[in-house]
Every structure is written in C-alpha cells, then in structure tokens.
Design a protein around this motif. Structure first.
Motif, PDB file in Angstrom:
ATOM      1  N   ASP A 102      -3.374  15.804  52.582  1.00  0.00           N
ATOM      2  CA  ASP A 102      -3.245  16.605  51.571  1.00  0.00           C
ATOM      3  C   ASP A 102      -4.303  16.350  50.323  1.00  0.00           C
ATOM      4  O   ASP A 102      -4.691  15.051  50.237  1.00  0.00           O
ATOM      5  N   HIS A 150      -3.887  15.820  47.361  1.00  0.00           N
ATOM      6  CA  HIS A 150      -3.438  14.787  46.112  1.00  0.00           C
ATOM      7  C   HIS A 150      -2.851  13.536  46.739  1.00  0.00           C
ATOM      8  O   HIS A 150      -1.550  13.164  46.666  1.00  0.00           O
ATOM      9  N   HIS A 184       1.132   9.611  48.414  1.00  0.00           N
ATOM     10  CA  HIS A 184       0.870  11.264  48.303  1.00  0.00           C
ATOM     11  C   HIS A 184       1.729  11.528  47.183  1.00  0.00           C
ATOM     12  O   HIS A 184       2.669  10.802  46.685  1.00  0.00           O
TER      13      HIS A 184
HETATM   14 MN    MN Z   1       1.595  17.652  49.089  1.00  0.00          MN
END
Ligand code: MN
Ligand code: LR7
Length: 479
Positions: free
Chosen positions: A114, A116, A247
């Motif tokens: 992901d 972020h 995350h």
């Molecule tokens: Mn995410």
C-alpha cells in the motif's frame, strides 16, 4: 528511526545471499505526497540495493495536484533511478492498478505494498527466502500499526488472516504453541487468508496463477479471492513474523468509487460464484439483497479454476481453515439453534456474571439508552453497582447478555459499525466474544477487540479495533 520489534530471535536468523530480486509495486490514488515518499524512502533506505530491482509507482489517476509535476520532479531531482512512475489513463481501482504495475515489472519477485507504509529494517530478505525455496509459496509480512493521527509506528501482535461469512477479512489468534516453539515466533506460519495490501509472490507464479480477477473494480474482495486461489490451486500462503512493515490504518477510506457503487459487494459476489461452490450460500443468506444483483461475466475465471485443476472450497475449509464455523445453509444440522435465550428450552451454562469494567476509564459497559432496545448502541457509563441494567452474563456459548435480555453483537456485513445489542441468535459468530489475554474482549467474527474510543469523551463511545493490548482495550467482568 529504528524500530526494534518482533522476536529478538529474528536477529539470529540468517538468509542466503543469492535471493531473487524484487520489483516493488505501489499503486496509489490521491495519496498525500509526503506519505507516498515515506513509503518509497523507507524501501530505498532499508533494502539492499542488489535485491531491489525497481519500485513501480502506479498512479491510479489521482487528482491531487502535488502528485503531478511535483512528484515527477522529485524523482528526477533526487535521481531515484530505480523508481518508475506509471500513470493510469483511467481510474482502474487497486486491483487492475496492480496488474498494470506487474505487467511492467521485470524482477523475479513481485512485492505489493500500500502507498502509506513504512518498511522496517531487514524486511525483505525474510520474505524472499521462502519464495526462493518454493516458488508457489506466497508470503506476507507482519503488519505493524502506524497511527493515522500521529503517524507513530507501533508493533502489532502476531496474528493470522481469516474471514467471516460476510466475506470480511479478519485477524485470528495464532496458537500459543506456535509462538513458544523452539524457534520462537520467527518461523513463517500458514495463514488461511491475507489482508491484501502487503505480500510477495514469485512473478511467474503470479502470472500462472491468474494474477487478479480484472473484472473486479476499485477496492475490496481481491484479497480473499487470491487467498482462496492460492490454497485451492496448489500453493500456500504464509505470514513471516521476522518481516515487519507498518501500515497507516485510516479511520475511513478517503475516496469513493465512481458512481458510488459498493465494489466490495460486487467483487465479493464474483469471488463467491467462482470459488466458494455451495458455500456461497453462507454469504448470500447474510446478504439476500445481493441474490438479484449482477456480477458481470465470470466465465474466464471459472475456466482458470478448471485449467489450474483447483480443489473444492470444502477442501479449503476442512484443511486450511478448520476453525471456521459453518452454521446456516451449509451447516451440519439443518435444525437451527434456538433463537431466544429466554425461550430456549436448554439454557447455556453461565460462566460469569457481573459488570464489564473498562480499566482505562473505570467505567462500565451499558446500553446507551435502553437494554431492551434491539439495535441499540453500547457505551461506557459511570458504574452503578445497584443497577441491574449494567449486569452482563457470559455463558458457555461465549455470548455476552445484558440484563438477561439482549446479546452484544457485531454486524458481519458492516464490520465498521459499532457493536450493538441484538436478539441472541445462539449460533456464535457475530455474538461470540472471548475474554482473553491482556484483559481483551475479542470478537471472534470481526477478529478485533472492543475499545473505548476516547477516554475523555463523556459520551463513552466504544468501537472495534485491531487488538493491541492498550488500556482502552482492557476489560474485567466483575461483580
Ligand atoms: Mn491501506
Ligand atoms: O481506486 C483506488 N486506487 C488505488 O490505487 C483505490 C485505492 N488505491 C490504492 C490506495 O492508494 C492504496 O495504496 O490501493 C491501496 C489500498 O487501498 P486502501 O489503503 O484504501 O485499502 P485498505 O488498506 O483500507 O484495505 C485493505 O484491503 C483492500 C481490499 O481491496 C486492499 O487489499 C488493501 O491493500 C488492503 N490493505 C492492507 O491489507 C493493509 C493492512 C490492512 C489490514 C487489515
């Protein structure tokens, strides 16, 4: 910053030098530039250069202005030679977006992350080693928690992936024996499902296995789809506790889908019709309104399932996820369990009775309004030791019953909703709670723990969250 988490034993492990190289794929939509760069730089800083083949950024047609020229200039000015930027012409969603990324990749292994995240030290080698050993092993790191408000990184407990019949991913506890084995918690362990956002897979295997279902839109469901496919078609899925990646767990998703479609439901319908055989009834009986909803053409995916000679969903349940409860349409007994605790001829044995006392706030869990109101919320209030409406019963079925009336319940289809009081259905799942380690109150179906959202807020709102052992998540059932 150094984050020393996980078993100290992880440091004692060594990995072969000649590991496969990695193409890292970050697909993003309207990510804050600073957050995207935190992800990229953590990878550049903490990955040995000879293992890092490339980082592929797929911009899923973001409209944030800072993600246009500024991002391109940043890559060029800082000579981030390994970073490649691809722009989708149309918003594709994360599923087709990742497929675009993988079609440009040339490394041996694909690592999806992901946009972020922050990878931790020594994150990649532990993921590559099991893939080098066996090409059809797919691995996930342990996902640490980055606080969405403070951006502080903290470690998360060792858990594995599961799901409920609403087809929501959830975390399940791992057996204590696994954590206390001779290797400690350092050895990769099997997981029935993956969360979706962070995993590594051999590139040829990803292609052979049918990548993703390109008929799935925007967000949701692809993680269970690929998990079922891996297990049912001859591969295995593992969590590698010595690899840790943080995350940002956002409180809500900062975007919608074009047209406001519930893509999670659409994608889940597709996967249930392709992979779940008769067990799709478990999902459809929870979401009867979806029976008449269209889910597009799935013929290619059905062919893929045939071509890969995959096993049945029953095999998956029996062998990979035996702890999954099957009641309802595919349950063993066609006789439904009693619906009302009060009317049930055979009452379940009471294990404990008392107030549910929150250690952080010193308040007690009670109905927001009336304990006999179906669908009513629960909150923490000043404990009133004379008030029988604050008394909970905890029984052998793991139900929590307030004032002898209604059960504490978590919606299986809207798992972001807060817990509420519902008629006791006696069939576990959404009403099954365990009072566990660290005084946690763990909800089996959601795979999360009950917490007080803000100790200073007199309204006393509670919610479900990833179990982290913090004081807001600690409860005692006391007299
Ligand atoms: Mn995410
Ligand atoms: O239209 C979109 N286009 C995108 O490129 C929508 C999203 N995205 C990007 C987005 O910018 C992000 O980088 O796709 C990535 C994932 O989207 P998130 O962060 O909004 O998803 P999530 O973290 O809320 O959801 C989890 O489940 C998803 C189901 O489709 C994906 O599999 C996510 O990758 C997954 N995230 C994780 O597993 C991280 C751990 C969370 C847990 C549990």
């Amino acid at each position: 910053m150094r984050h020393l988490f996980g078993s100290a034993r992880c440091k004692e492990r060594s990995y072969p030098i000649n590991l496969p190289s990695a193409s890292i794929i970050l697909c993003f939509y309207n990510e804050a530039l600073s957050t995207l760069l935190r992800t990229v730089h953590s990878i550049l800083d903490r990955t040995p250069a000879y293992l890092l083949h490339e980082i592929i950024l797929v911009d899923d047609r973001s409209d944030f202005i800072e993600l246009k020229n500024e991002l391109e200039k940043y890559i060029a000015n800082n000579q981030l030679k390994k970073v490649k930027l691809i722009r989708n012409v149309m918003r594709e969603g994360l599923i087709r977006g990742r497929m675009v990324g993988s079609s440009h990749a040339t490394g041996d292994v694909l690592v999806f992350i992901d946009s972020h995240c922050e990878v931790n030290e020594m994150w990649l080698q532990p993921l590559l080693a099991p893939i080098k050993e066996d090409h059809s092993t797919v691995v996930c790191p342990l996902i640490d928690i980055i606080n969405a408000d403070t951006l502080i990184y903290s470690s998360s407990p060792i858990v594995k992936g599961g799901f409920n019949w609403g087809l929501h991913f959830k975390w399940d506890p791992v057996p204590v024996s696994l954590l206390n084995g001779p290797e400690g918690a350092t050895e990769p362990f099997k997981s029935p499902t993956m969360a979706g956002g962070l995993f590594a897979i051999n590139r040829d295997y990803f292609n052979k296995l049918g990548q993703y279902d390109s008929g799935m839109d925007i967000w949701g469901g692809e993680n269970l789809e690929i998990s079922f496919r891996i297990w049912m078609c001859g591969g295995q899925l593992k969590i590698v506790p010595c690899s840790r990646v943080g995350h940002i767990f956002r409180k809500w998703r900062p975007y919608g889908s074009p047209g406001g479609v519930d893509t999670m439901a659409y994608n889940s319908l597709r996967l249930s019709h392709v992979w779940m055989d008769e067990y799709k009834e478990q999902y459809l009986s929870l979401r009867p309104e979806l029976r008449k909803q269209s889910y597009g053409d799935i013929s290619e995916r059905l062919e893929l399932r045939k071509k890969l000679n995959c096993t049945s969903f029953k095999w998956y349940l029996d062998n990979v996820y035996p702890e999954m409860e099957v009641n309802g349409p595919n349950g063993k007994s066609k006789i439904q369990p009693p619906l009302f605790i009060n009317k049930s001829p055979k009452r379940s044995k009471i294990l404990q009775r008392g107030r549910l006392y929150n250690l952080q706030t010193s308040k007690c869990l009670a109905a927001q309004k009336y304990p006999d109101q179906k669908g009513g919320k629960v909150v923490v209030k000043e404990c009133d030791w004379t008030d029988s409406n604050q008394v909970w019963i905890y029984n052998e079925e793991h139900d929590l019953i307030l004032a002898n009336l209604l059960c504490l319940d978590m919606s299986e289809t809207h798992s972001s909703d807060s817990p509420r009081l519902m008629k006791c259905h006696g069939s576990g799942g959404s009403q099954q709670w365990t009072l566990g380690v660290n005084n946690s109150l763990y909800q089996i179906s959601a795979g999360q723990c009950l917490k007080v959202i803000d100790p200073d807020n007199p309204k006393g709102y509670v919610a479900m969250a990833i179990c982290d052992g913090s004081r807001s998540q600690q409860w005692k059932l006391d007299n």
